[in-house]
Design a protein around this motif. Sequence first.
Motif, PDB file in Angstrom:
ATOM      1  N   ALA A  21      58.664  56.835  63.504  1.00  0.00           N
ATOM      2  CA  ALA A  21      57.911  56.073  62.505  1.00  0.00           C
ATOM      3  C   ALA A  21      58.801  55.064  61.792  1.00  0.00           C
ATOM      4  CB  ALA A  21      57.287  57.024  61.495  1.00  0.00           C
ATOM      5  N   LEU A  22      58.220  53.920  61.460  1.00  0.00           N
ATOM      6  CA  LEU A  22      58.872  52.908  60.636  1.00  0.00           C
ATOM      7  C   LEU A  22      58.064  52.729  59.360  1.00  0.00           C
ATOM      8  CD1 LEU A  22      59.733  50.135  63.264  1.00  0.00           C
ATOM      9  CD2 LEU A  22      61.381  51.532  62.001  1.00  0.00           C
ATOM     10  N   GLU A  23      58.754  52.764  58.230  1.00  0.00           N
ATOM     11  CA  GLU A  23      58.109  52.557  56.935  1.00  0.00           C
ATOM     12  C   GLU A  23      58.001  51.059  56.659  1.00  0.00           C
ATOM     13  OE1 GLU A  23      58.555  54.144  52.320  1.00  0.00           O
ATOM     14  OE2 GLU A  23      60.284  54.197  53.667  1.00  0.00           O
ATOM     15  N   VAL A  24      56.780  50.584  56.407  1.00  0.00           N
ATOM     16  CA  VAL A  24      56.502  49.161  56.280  1.00  0.00           C
ATOM     17  C   VAL A  24      55.732  48.908  54.988  1.00  0.00           C
ATOM     18  CG1 VAL A  24      55.314  47.201  57.340  1.00  0.00           C
ATOM     19  CG2 VAL A  24      56.424  48.910  58.797  1.00  0.00           C
ATOM     20  N   ALA A  25      56.120  47.870  54.265  1.00  0.00           N
ATOM     21  CA  ALA A  25      55.410  47.464  53.051  1.00  0.00           C
ATOM     22  C   ALA A  25      54.840  46.066  53.244  1.00  0.00           C
ATOM     23  CB  ALA A  25      56.349  47.491  51.846  1.00  0.00           C
ATOM     24  N   VAL A  26      53.528  45.935  53.129  1.00  0.00           N
ATOM     25  CA  VAL A  26      52.846  44.651  53.258  1.00  0.00           C
ATOM     26  C   VAL A  26      52.374  44.217  51.878  1.00  0.00           C
ATOM     27  CG1 VAL A  26      50.885  43.437  54.277  1.00  0.00           C
ATOM     28  CG2 VAL A  26      52.107  45.170  55.614  1.00  0.00           C
ATOM     29  N   ASP A  27      52.710  42.985  51.498  1.00  0.00           N
ATOM     30  CA  ASP A  27      52.272  42.432  50.220  1.00  0.00           C
ATOM     31  C   ASP A  27      51.628  41.082  50.457  1.00  0.00           C
ATOM     32  OD1 ASP A  27      53.316  44.382  48.114  1.00  0.00           O
ATOM     33  OD2 ASP A  27      55.116  44.006  49.311  1.00  0.00           O
ATOM     34  N   ALA A  61      60.902  38.157  49.024  1.00  0.00           N
ATOM     35  CA  ALA A  61      59.480  38.378  49.268  1.00  0.00           C
ATOM     36  C   ALA A  61      58.632  37.737  48.169  1.00  0.00           C
ATOM     37  CB  ALA A  61      59.194  39.872  49.373  1.00  0.00           C
ATOM     38  N   ARG A  62      59.032  37.909  46.933  1.00  0.00           N
ATOM     39  CA  ARG A  62      58.275  37.323  45.819  1.00  0.00           C
ATOM     40  C   ARG A  62      58.240  35.808  45.918  1.00  0.00           C
ATOM     41  NH1 ARG A  62      60.125  37.544  39.429  1.00  0.00           N
ATOM     42  NH2 ARG A  62      58.724  35.906  38.707  1.00  0.00           N
ATOM     43  N   ALA A  63      59.400  35.194  46.204  1.00  0.00           N
ATOM     44  CA  ALA A  63      59.466  33.738  46.305  1.00  0.00           C
ATOM     45  C   ALA A  63      58.505  33.220  47.364  1.00  0.00           C
ATOM     46  CB  ALA A  63      60.895  33.313  46.640  1.00  0.00           C
ATOM     47  N   LEU A  64      58.434  33.914  48.482  1.00  0.00           N
ATOM     48  CA  LEU A  64      57.590  33.454  49.584  1.00  0.00           C
ATOM     49  C   LEU A  64      56.111  33.732  49.325  1.00  0.00           C
ATOM     50  CD1 LEU A  64      60.050  34.571  52.344  1.00  0.00           C
ATOM     51  CD2 LEU A  64      59.423  32.206  51.816  1.00  0.00           C
ATOM     52  N   ARG A  65      55.805  34.854  48.684  1.00  0.00           N
ATOM     53  CA  ARG A  65      54.397  35.123  48.334  1.00  0.00           C
ATOM     54  C   ARG A  65      53.871  34.088  47.356  1.00  0.00           C
ATOM     55  NH1 ARG A  65      56.072  40.254  47.946  1.00  0.00           N
ATOM     56  NH2 ARG A  65      55.884  40.287  45.678  1.00  0.00           N
ATOM     57  N   GLU A  66      54.717  33.639  46.441  1.00  0.00           N
ATOM     58  CA  GLU A  66      54.287  32.617  45.486  1.00  0.00           C
ATOM     59  C   GLU A  66      53.976  31.287  46.177  1.00  0.00           C
ATOM     60  OE1 GLU A  66      57.358  32.542  42.530  1.00  0.00           O
ATOM     61  OE2 GLU A  66      56.585  34.315  41.497  1.00  0.00           O
ATOM     62  N   LEU A  67      54.500  31.119  47.397  1.00  0.00           N
ATOM     63  CA  LEU A  67      54.180  29.942  48.197  1.00  0.00           C
ATOM     64  C   LEU A  67      52.988  30.168  49.116  1.00  0.00           C
ATOM     65  CD1 LEU A  67      57.759  28.765  49.247  1.00  0.00           C
ATOM     66  CD2 LEU A  67      56.291  27.790  47.464  1.00  0.00           C
ATOM     67  N   GLY A  68      52.409  31.366  49.085  1.00  0.00           N
ATOM     68  CA  GLY A  68      51.211  31.643  49.860  1.00  0.00           C
ATOM     69  C   GLY A  68      51.407  32.501  51.093  1.00  0.00           C
ATOM     70  N   ALA A  69      52.624  32.994  51.321  1.00  0.00           N
ATOM     71  CA  ALA A  69      52.896  33.809  52.507  1.00  0.00           C
ATOM     72  C   ALA A  69      52.536  35.271  52.261  1.00  0.00           C
ATOM     73  CB  ALA A  69      54.362  33.714  52.898  1.00  0.00           C
ATOM     74  N   THR A  70      52.110  35.938  53.316  1.00  0.00           N
ATOM     75  CA  THR A  70      52.057  37.399  53.331  1.00  0.00           C
ATOM     76  C   THR A  70      53.450  37.883  53.721  1.00  0.00           C
ATOM     77  OG1 THR A  70      49.727  37.479  53.943  1.00  0.00           O
ATOM     78  CG2 THR A  70      51.054  39.413  54.489  1.00  0.00           C
ATOM     79  N   THR A  71      53.983  38.867  52.996  1.00  0.00           N
ATOM     80  CA  THR A  71      55.327  39.343  53.305  1.00  0.00           C
ATOM     81  C   THR A  71      55.278  40.776  53.837  1.00  0.00           C
ATOM     82  OG1 THR A  71      55.733  40.101  51.033  1.00  0.00           O
ATOM     83  CG2 THR A  71      56.397  37.848  51.597  1.00  0.00           C
ATOM     84  N   VAL A  72      56.156  41.032  54.799  1.00  0.00           N
ATOM     85  CA  VAL A  72      56.272  42.360  55.407  1.00  0.00           C
ATOM     86  C   VAL A  72      57.734  42.786  55.307  1.00  0.00           C
ATOM     87  CG1 VAL A  72      56.003  43.722  57.514  1.00  0.00           C
ATOM     88  CG2 VAL A  72      54.360  41.902  56.982  1.00  0.00           C
ATOM     89  N   ARG A  73      57.997  43.773  54.465  1.00  0.00           N
ATOM     90  CA  ARG A  73      59.311  44.399  54.390  1.00  0.00           C
ATOM     91  C   ARG A  73      59.242  45.722  55.154  1.00  0.00           C
ATOM     92  NH1 ARG A  73      59.718  46.216  49.275  1.00  0.00           N
ATOM     93  NH2 ARG A  73      57.521  45.708  48.895  1.00  0.00           N
ATOM     94  N   PHE A  74      60.350  46.172  55.685  1.00  0.00           N
ATOM     95  CA  PHE A  74      60.337  47.459  56.370  1.00  0.00           C
ATOM     96  C   PHE A  74      61.725  48.079  56.305  1.00  0.00           C
ATOM     97  CE2 PHE A  74      61.915  44.568  59.514  1.00  0.00           C
ATOM     98  CZ  PHE A  74      62.738  45.307  60.359  1.00  0.00           C
ATOM     99  N   ASN A  75      61.767  49.394  56.440  1.00  0.00           N
ATOM    100  CA  ASN A  75      63.034  50.115  56.478  1.00  0.00           C
ATOM    101  C   ASN A  75      63.482  50.309  57.918  1.00  0.00           C
ATOM    102  OD1 ASN A  75      63.779  50.520  53.779  1.00  0.00           O
ATOM    103  ND2 ASN A  75      62.393  52.262  53.559  1.00  0.00           N
ATOM    104  N   PHE A  76      64.724  49.912  58.194  1.00  0.00           N
ATOM    105  CA  PHE A  76      65.292  50.184  59.506  1.00  0.00           C
ATOM    106  C   PHE A  76      65.347  51.690  59.759  1.00  0.00           C
ATOM    107  CE2 PHE A  76      67.677  46.018  58.895  1.00  0.00           C
ATOM    108  CZ  PHE A  76      66.973  45.349  59.879  1.00  0.00           C
ATOM    109  N   ARG A  77      65.492  52.065  61.008  1.00  0.00           N
ATOM    110  CA  ARG A  77      65.597  53.469  61.414  1.00  0.00           C
ATOM    111  C   ARG A  77      66.612  54.223  60.546  1.00  0.00           C
ATOM    112  NH1 ARG A  77      67.084  53.067  67.478  1.00  0.00           N
ATOM    113  NH2 ARG A  77      65.311  51.638  67.365  1.00  0.00           N
ATOM    114  N   GLY A  78      66.214  55.427  60.128  1.00  0.00           N
ATOM    115  CA  GLY A  78      67.088  56.267  59.328  1.00  0.00           C
ATOM    116  C   GLY A  78      67.120  55.942  57.856  1.00  0.00           C
TER     117      GLY A  78
END
Length: 221
Positions: A21-27, A61-78
């Motif tokens: 599993a990979l932990e992913v945060a979508v904003d 992520a915040r800077a890019l969302r303020e420009l209208g992007a959807t951001t996807v952060r995720f945790n690498f393995r482990g």
Amino acid sequence: MTSPPFPATNQTLLLDGPAGALEVAVDLPEPEDARALVVVICHPLPTEGGSMHNKVVTMVARALRELGATTVRFNFRGTGQSEGGFDHGNGEQEDLRAVVDWVRSARAGDALWLAGFSFGSYVSLRATEALQPDALISIAPPVSGRGWDFDAIEVPEVPWLVVQGDADEIVDAQAVYTWVDGLKRKPQLVRMVDTSHFFHRKLIDLRGAIQHEVKAWLPPA
């Protein structure tokens, strides 16, 4: 475990990855600002405490969302709830590929950018030739002193921003500038004065620098 659908609201979820599993945060951006753009952001070295919750990663992520992007952060393995173990940037490229494949499957009509901070910039740059993003953002790329091989990196012809702090205590800023000078195709380079590796007291300046430099690359709102 099956891969979940791309969320329509801000959400943290688990995605199938090559090591588990990979932990992913979508904003998501504000609806009135939304553009057909998803940016996948890679975090710094997990063996030094790096994760998708790192303050530089979240500010990017915040800077890019303020420009209208959807951001996807995720945790690498482990890291966090992501399964597996640290793989010195090799398996981490496969983690990134899994996230990008999921995004592209769900948001096929959207532009896709890659961003990374420190170790995350190394992973995203190494994966660029295979993943062919529409743009790149590299924050404090560790071009010397950490054992990461930047010499073999082939960056395609896409818009590319590098941001480097002059007072970086972890990454040799002059080595970054020398590396950039030696590239056949040079990125847009922002040198931030009196700025440390983790952008202490400079996070708002980082936000402004990113927004100023990438605004011209954005797809229409």
